[in-house]
Design a protein around this motif. Structure first.
Motif, PDB file in Angstrom:
ATOM      1  N   TYR A 154       0.834  -1.199   0.000  1.00  0.00           N
ATOM      2  CA  TYR A 154       0.000   0.000   0.000  1.00  0.00           C
ATOM      3  C   TYR A 154       0.867   1.247   0.000  1.00  0.00           C
ATOM      4  CZ  TYR A 154       1.288   0.744   4.855  1.00  0.00           C
ATOM      5  OH  TYR A 154       1.998   0.980   6.003  1.00  0.00           O
ATOM      6  N   CYS A 203      -6.245   2.256  -1.084  1.00  0.00           N
ATOM      7  CA  CYS A 203      -5.612   1.510   0.013  1.00  0.00           C
ATOM      8  C   CYS A 203      -6.341   1.787   1.320  1.00  0.00           C
ATOM      9  CB  CYS A 203      -4.141   1.903   0.143  1.00  0.00           C
ATOM     10  SG  CYS A 203      -3.152   1.576  -1.333  1.00  0.00           S
ATOM     11  N   ASP A 226      -8.153  -0.791   3.912  1.00  0.00           N
ATOM     12  CA  ASP A 226      -7.851  -0.747   5.342  1.00  0.00           C
ATOM     13  C   ASP A 226      -9.124  -0.534   6.162  1.00  0.00           C
ATOM     14  OD1 ASP A 226      -5.860  -0.826   7.423  1.00  0.00           O
ATOM     15  OD2 ASP A 226      -6.204   1.331   7.682  1.00  0.00           O
ATOM     16  N   ASN A 229       1.502  -5.881   6.264  1.00  0.00           N
ATOM     17  CA  ASN A 229       1.379  -4.646   5.485  1.00  0.00           C
ATOM     18  C   ASN A 229       2.755  -4.111   5.120  1.00  0.00           C
ATOM     19  OD1 ASN A 229      -1.556  -4.226   5.560  1.00  0.00           O
ATOM     20  ND2 ASN A 229      -1.213  -4.094   7.758  1.00  0.00           N
ATOM     21  N   GLU A 282       4.447  -0.789   3.137  1.00  0.00           N
ATOM     22  CA  GLU A 282       4.301   0.512   2.506  1.00  0.00           C
ATOM     23  C   GLU A 282       5.358   0.645   1.418  1.00  0.00           C
ATOM     24  OE1 GLU A 282       3.988   4.476   1.455  1.00  0.00           O
ATOM     25  OE2 GLU A 282       5.836   3.680   2.256  1.00  0.00           O
TER      26      GLU A 282
END
Length: 156
Positions: free
Chosen positions: A56, A63, A67, A83, A85
């Motif tokens: 994400y 995203c 979530d 997760n 990033e």
């Protein structure tokens, strides 16, 4: 006058050469930075297919929708999701590109949200949420069955 004209031509020629060289440097930088990911193989990064990984970006509205869906459905109590990033992490971004390549997708056109689960790739909020709904339904159905059989055993 003739000498002034020669200076103008020389200056223009020098500027053109500098612009050309700067363009060549920029193009070389773009070439080498894009081939860095292309040259890596899957073995350069641990691509564990047993994990569920959600790639994400903090600035991605889709995203955030994924979530939000995860929070509203308390999916983290049923599904373990790692997760990652990608916009501020070059290793995560490279890993996303390699996951996309592994799934037969063009890494240059893949965006977030992007999920890898059970060895398959899911791209975009709709595809990801549909997968999660199916996965969550499987968990809740099996939990209902085990809860019902546990309750029957305690009543007997």
């Amino acid at each position: 006058m003739n000498q002034n004209r020669q200076k103008q031509i020389f200056t223009m020629f020098a500027v053109l050469i500098m612009v050309f060289l700067m363009g060549a440097v920029v193009m070389a930088g773009l070439y080498f930075s894009s081939s860095e990911t292309d040259d890596q193989t899957i073995s350069d990064v641990d691509l564990d297919n047993s994990k569920t990984i959600l790639y994400y970006s903090l600035s991605c509205t889709y995203c955030r929708k994924v979530d939000q869906w995860l929070d509203e459905n308390q999916a983290s109590s049923w599904i373990e999701i790692e997760n990652k990033e990608v916009s501020s992490s070059k290793p995560n971004s490279k890993e996303l590109a390699m996951q996309a390549n592994r799934c037969g997708l063009d890494a240059k056109t893949v965006g977030v949200p992007f999920m890898v689960a059970e060895g398959k790739c899911y791209q975009g909020e709709i595809e990801i949420i549909d997968y999660l709904k199916q996965k969550l339904a499987n968990f809740t159905d099996s939990e209902l069955v085990s809860s019902a059989s546990a309750e029957t055993q305690t009543n007997n």
